[in-house]
Motif scaffolding. Structure first.
Motif, PDB file in Angstrom:
ATOM      1  N   ARG A 144      36.850 -57.670 -39.742  1.00 20.12           N
ATOM      2  CA  ARG A 144      37.352 -56.354 -39.392  1.00 20.12           C
ATOM      3  C   ARG A 144      38.675 -56.467 -38.632  1.00 20.12           C
ATOM      4  O   ARG A 144      38.966 -57.526 -38.045  1.00 20.12           O
ATOM      5  CB  ARG A 144      36.315 -55.621 -38.532  1.00 20.12           C
ATOM      6  CG  ARG A 144      35.020 -55.356 -39.268  1.00 20.12           C
ATOM      7  CD  ARG A 144      34.015 -54.566 -38.475  1.00 20.12           C
ATOM      8  NE  ARG A 144      33.358 -55.349 -37.421  1.00 20.12           N
ATOM      9  CZ  ARG A 144      32.167 -55.049 -36.905  1.00 20.12           C
ATOM     10  NH1 ARG A 144      31.497 -53.992 -37.355  1.00 20.12           N
ATOM     11  NH2 ARG A 144      31.651 -55.806 -35.955  1.00 20.12           N
ATOM     12  N   PRO A 145      39.485 -55.418 -38.610  1.00 23.17           N
ATOM     13  CA  PRO A 145      40.708 -55.431 -37.799  1.00 23.17           C
ATOM     14  C   PRO A 145      40.385 -55.771 -36.349  1.00 23.17           C
ATOM     15  O   PRO A 145      39.353 -55.357 -35.812  1.00 23.17           O
ATOM     16  CB  PRO A 145      41.238 -54.004 -37.941  1.00 23.17           C
ATOM     17  CG  PRO A 145      40.704 -53.532 -39.259  1.00 23.17           C
ATOM     18  CD  PRO A 145      39.338 -54.159 -39.374  1.00 23.17           C
ATOM     19  N   GLY A 146      41.281 -56.537 -35.728  1.00 25.77           N
ATOM     20  CA  GLY A 146      41.016 -57.016 -34.380  1.00 25.77           C
ATOM     21  C   GLY A 146      40.259 -58.323 -34.356  1.00 25.77           C
ATOM     22  O   GLY A 146      39.909 -58.831 -33.284  1.00 25.77           O
ATOM     23  N   GLY A 147      40.036 -58.889 -35.543  1.00 22.10           N
ATOM     24  CA  GLY A 147      39.244 -60.103 -35.648  1.00 22.10           C
ATOM     25  C   GLY A 147      40.027 -61.370 -35.375  1.00 22.10           C
ATOM     26  O   GLY A 147      41.249 -61.364 -35.189  1.00 22.10           O
ATOM     27  N   ALA A 148      39.299 -62.485 -35.354  1.00 26.34           N
ATOM     28  CA  ALA A 148      39.901 -63.788 -35.070  1.00 26.34           C
ATOM     29  C   ALA A 148      39.202 -64.867 -35.876  1.00 26.34           C
ATOM     30  O   ALA A 148      37.963 -64.919 -35.910  1.00 26.34           O
ATOM     31  CB  ALA A 148      39.812 -64.115 -33.581  1.00 26.34           C
ATOM     32  N   MET A 198      46.157 -75.122 -43.473  1.00 23.72           N
ATOM     33  CA  MET A 198      45.512 -73.885 -43.915  1.00 23.72           C
ATOM     34  C   MET A 198      45.550 -72.819 -42.831  1.00 23.72           C
ATOM     35  O   MET A 198      45.790 -71.636 -43.102  1.00 23.72           O
ATOM     36  CB  MET A 198      44.057 -74.165 -44.317  1.00 23.72           C
ATOM     37  CG  MET A 198      43.900 -74.712 -45.707  1.00 23.72           C
ATOM     38  SD  MET A 198      42.165 -74.735 -46.229  1.00 23.72           S
ATOM     39  CE  MET A 198      41.620 -76.264 -45.484  1.00 23.72           C
ATOM     40  N   THR A 199      45.319 -73.230 -41.602  1.00 22.29           N
ATOM     41  CA  THR A 199      45.297 -72.288 -40.485  1.00 22.29           C
ATOM     42  C   THR A 199      46.634 -71.581 -40.344  1.00 22.29           C
ATOM     43  O   THR A 199      46.697 -70.345 -40.238  1.00 22.29           O
ATOM     44  CB  THR A 199      44.964 -73.038 -39.178  1.00 22.29           C
ATOM     45  OG1 THR A 199      43.654 -73.623 -39.288  1.00 22.29           O
ATOM     46  CG2 THR A 199      45.010 -72.119 -37.982  1.00 22.29           C
ATOM     47  N   LEU A 200      47.705 -72.345 -40.323  1.00 24.66           N
ATOM     48  CA  LEU A 200      49.030 -71.765 -40.088  1.00 24.66           C
ATOM     49  C   LEU A 200      49.461 -70.868 -41.235  1.00 24.66           C
ATOM     50  O   LEU A 200      50.087 -69.828 -41.023  1.00 24.66           O
ATOM     51  CB  LEU A 200      50.043 -72.888 -39.860  1.00 24.66           C
ATOM     52  CG  LEU A 200      49.704 -73.878 -38.733  1.00 24.66           C
ATOM     53  CD1 LEU A 200      50.822 -74.894 -38.559  1.00 24.66           C
ATOM     54  CD2 LEU A 200      49.440 -73.148 -37.417  1.00 24.66           C
ATOM     55  N   ILE A 201      49.121 -71.247 -42.458  1.00 25.68           N
ATOM     56  CA  ILE A 201      49.498 -70.428 -43.609  1.00 25.68           C
ATOM     57  C   ILE A 201      48.649 -69.163 -43.679  1.00 25.68           C
ATOM     58  O   ILE A 201      49.164 -68.065 -43.944  1.00 25.68           O
ATOM     59  CB  ILE A 201      49.397 -71.253 -44.897  1.00 25.68           C
ATOM     60  CG1 ILE A 201      50.493 -72.322 -44.908  1.00 25.68           C
ATOM     61  CG2 ILE A 201      49.497 -70.366 -46.141  1.00 25.68           C
ATOM     62  CD1 ILE A 201      50.366 -73.346 -46.013  1.00 25.68           C
ATOM     63  N   LEU A 202      47.345 -69.270 -43.428  1.00 27.92           N
ATOM     64  CA  LEU A 202      46.479 -68.090 -43.484  1.00 27.92           C
ATOM     65  C   LEU A 202      46.902 -67.049 -42.452  1.00 27.92           C
ATOM     66  O   LEU A 202      46.852 -65.847 -42.711  1.00 27.92           O
ATOM     67  CB  LEU A 202      45.019 -68.482 -43.276  1.00 27.92           C
ATOM     68  CG  LEU A 202      43.998 -67.341 -43.365  1.00 27.92           C
ATOM     69  CD1 LEU A 202      44.084 -66.628 -44.713  1.00 27.92           C
ATOM     70  CD2 LEU A 202      42.582 -67.867 -43.122  1.00 27.92           C
ATOM     71  N   VAL A 224      44.689 -66.051 -36.583  1.00 21.05           N
ATOM     72  CA  VAL A 224      44.160 -67.306 -37.130  1.00 21.05           C
ATOM     73  C   VAL A 224      44.779 -68.454 -36.348  1.00 21.05           C
ATOM     74  O   VAL A 224      45.998 -68.634 -36.362  1.00 21.05           O
ATOM     75  CB  VAL A 224      44.487 -67.464 -38.634  1.00 21.05           C
ATOM     76  CG1 VAL A 224      43.702 -68.649 -39.208  1.00 21.05           C
ATOM     77  CG2 VAL A 224      44.176 -66.195 -39.405  1.00 21.05           C
ATOM     78  N   ASN A 225      43.945 -69.209 -35.665  1.00 25.98           N
ATOM     79  CA  ASN A 225      44.409 -70.334 -34.860  1.00 25.98           C
ATOM     80  C   ASN A 225      43.468 -71.517 -35.035  1.00 25.98           C
ATOM     81  O   ASN A 225      42.373 -71.381 -35.584  1.00 25.98           O
ATOM     82  CB  ASN A 225      44.451 -69.943 -33.372  1.00 25.98           C
ATOM     83  CG  ASN A 225      45.479 -68.873 -33.079  1.00 25.98           C
ATOM     84  OD1 ASN A 225      46.677 -69.123 -33.103  1.00 25.98           O
ATOM     85  ND2 ASN A 225      45.016 -67.656 -32.809  1.00 25.98           N
ATOM     86  N   VAL A 233      48.319 -64.779 -29.391  1.00 26.35           N
ATOM     87  CA  VAL A 233      48.368 -66.161 -29.878  1.00 26.35           C
ATOM     88  C   VAL A 233      47.911 -66.133 -31.328  1.00 26.35           C
ATOM     89  O   VAL A 233      46.772 -65.776 -31.626  1.00 26.35           O
ATOM     90  CB  VAL A 233      47.457 -67.082 -29.048  1.00 26.35           C
ATOM     91  CG1 VAL A 233      47.547 -68.513 -29.569  1.00 26.35           C
ATOM     92  CG2 VAL A 233      47.814 -67.015 -27.579  1.00 26.35           C
ATOM     93  N   ASN A 234      48.799 -66.493 -32.230  1.00 31.35           N
ATOM     94  CA  ASN A 234      48.486 -66.401 -33.654  1.00 31.35           C
ATOM     95  C   ASN A 234      49.263 -67.478 -34.409  1.00 31.35           C
ATOM     96  O   ASN A 234      50.428 -67.745 -34.117  1.00 31.35           O
ATOM     97  CB  ASN A 234      48.856 -65.014 -34.184  1.00 31.35           C
ATOM     98  CG  ASN A 234      48.355 -64.778 -35.601  1.00 31.35           C
ATOM     99  OD1 ASN A 234      47.370 -65.367 -36.037  1.00 31.35           O
ATOM    100  ND2 ASN A 234      49.030 -63.899 -36.323  1.00 31.35           N
ATOM    101  N   GLY A 235      48.593 -68.103 -35.362  1.00 33.85           N
ATOM    102  CA  GLY A 235      49.235 -69.140 -36.158  1.00 33.85           C
ATOM    103  C   GLY A 235      49.601 -70.367 -35.339  1.00 33.85           C
ATOM    104  O   GLY A 235      50.650 -70.975 -35.545  1.00 33.85           O
ATOM    105  N   GLN A 236      48.711 -70.767 -34.429  1.00 33.38           N
ATOM    106  CA  GLN A 236      48.996 -71.875 -33.512  1.00 33.38           C
ATOM    107  C   GLN A 236      47.872 -72.903 -33.543  1.00 33.38           C
ATOM    108  O   GLN A 236      46.733 -72.589 -33.892  1.00 33.38           O
ATOM    109  CB  GLN A 236      49.157 -71.364 -32.075  1.00 33.38           C
ATOM    110  CG  GLN A 236      50.207 -70.279 -31.908  1.00 33.38           C
ATOM    111  CD  GLN A 236      51.613 -70.745 -32.256  1.00 33.38           C
ATOM    112  OE1 GLN A 236      51.999 -71.855 -31.926  1.00 33.38           O
ATOM    113  NE2 GLN A 236      52.354 -69.907 -32.964  1.00 33.38           N
ATOM    114  N   VAL A 237      48.213 -74.111 -33.134  1.00 32.30           N
ATOM    115  CA  VAL A 237      47.218 -75.149 -32.884  1.00 32.30           C
ATOM    116  C   VAL A 237      47.226 -75.414 -31.382  1.00 32.30           C
ATOM    117  O   VAL A 237      48.253 -75.817 -30.826  1.00 32.30           O
ATOM    118  CB  VAL A 237      47.536 -76.448 -33.655  1.00 32.30           C
ATOM    119  CG1 VAL A 237      46.499 -77.520 -33.339  1.00 32.30           C
ATOM    120  CG2 VAL A 237      47.597 -76.173 -35.150  1.00 32.30           C
TER     121      VAL A 237
END
Length: 247
Positions: A133-137, A166-170, A181-182, A235-239
């Motif tokens: 759902r929106p607001g998800g992680a 995969m994480t960074l692209i998704l 997605v992190n 925080v998004n698209g990070q390791v």
């Protein structure tokens, strides 16, 4: 008839019967998140965790299956939705870590690592991308070994390099969905999986490599995961390397 309230947030924790997975499941439950505790072969442990969360006033259910099996994972997502009304967080902690030098590892073991760690992440992330759902992680799990470059970890680190990609692209593919997605990249962490096959001397040496001079704990990693699952919306698209400063 007892009324069971619909939770405001729902999480699937794969590998939830393991050391880090259990800590993540219990930490999210303390935040009021309803949790599906996924397990592969430890049904009794998963049941124990569900009972522990329920005893603390939380909501939890368990579901078993191979993370690389698309049908089994689709059934797991359906179970979470049927039980709690939807899904907001997927913490994908499930993985395996057979160790051997690259020159010595047999290909069957190599293939098993990639199937569980790479295909399993792909299967779970694909379902999460379609259903959260929106607001998800989505929170995947990598490893600090991709930086530490320790001998015998080659095939495992290779699988986690794929997880990071995969994480960074998704994260970028989900533009406009309000889903982060992190990946969390733990350093050496005091779990049964880490201790397996290591002498006390080796364990003490590894613990000394970071400035904190100790191993991480499952709770250390669970705190980082809970941040990404809840308040860490920017925080998004990070390791995130959770390793006490080892690298």
């Amino acid at each position: 008839m007892t009324h069971i309230p619909i939770p405001s947030r729902v999480a699937i924790v794969t590998g939830g019967s393991g050391g880090i997975g259990r800590a993540v499941a219990e930490r999210l439950a303390r935040d009021g998140v309803a949790v599906l505790v996924h397990y592969s072969g430890s049904a009794d442990k998963a049941k124990e965790i569900v009972e522990s969360i329920a005893a603390g006033g939380g909501q939890a259910t368990a579901f078993g299956g191979d993370v690389a099996d698309a049908d089994a994972m689709a059934a797991m997502f359906r179970h979470a939705t049927d039980a709690f009304g939807g899904i907001d967080v997927v913490a994908h902690t499930a993985g395996i870590m057979p160790l051997a030098p690259i020159a010595q590892m047999d290909l069957d073991t190599f293939d098993r690592i990639q199937r569980t760690n790479v295909r399993g992440t792909f299967v779970v992330n694909q379902l999460a991308a379609r259903q959260l759902r929106p607001g998800g992680a989505i929170i995947n799990f990598s490893t600090s070994v991709t930086r530490l470059q320790m001998p015998t970890y080659g095939p495992y680190a290779a699988s986690k390099g794929a997880v990071e990609a995969m994480t960074l692209i998704l994260a970028r593919e989900l533009r406009g969905r309000d889903i982060t997605v992190n990946a969390v990249a733990p350093g050496p962490t005091a779990t049964p999986l880490f201790f397996e096959g290591k002498t006390e001397q080796v364990i003490n040496h590894i613990a000394s490599l970071n400035p904190m001079e100790r191993l991480g704990t499952p709770d250390d990693i669970a705190e980082v995961t809970a941040f990404l699952a809840g308040p860490g919306r920017w925080v998004n698209g990070q390791v995130l390397y959770a390793n006490g400063g080892a690298a």
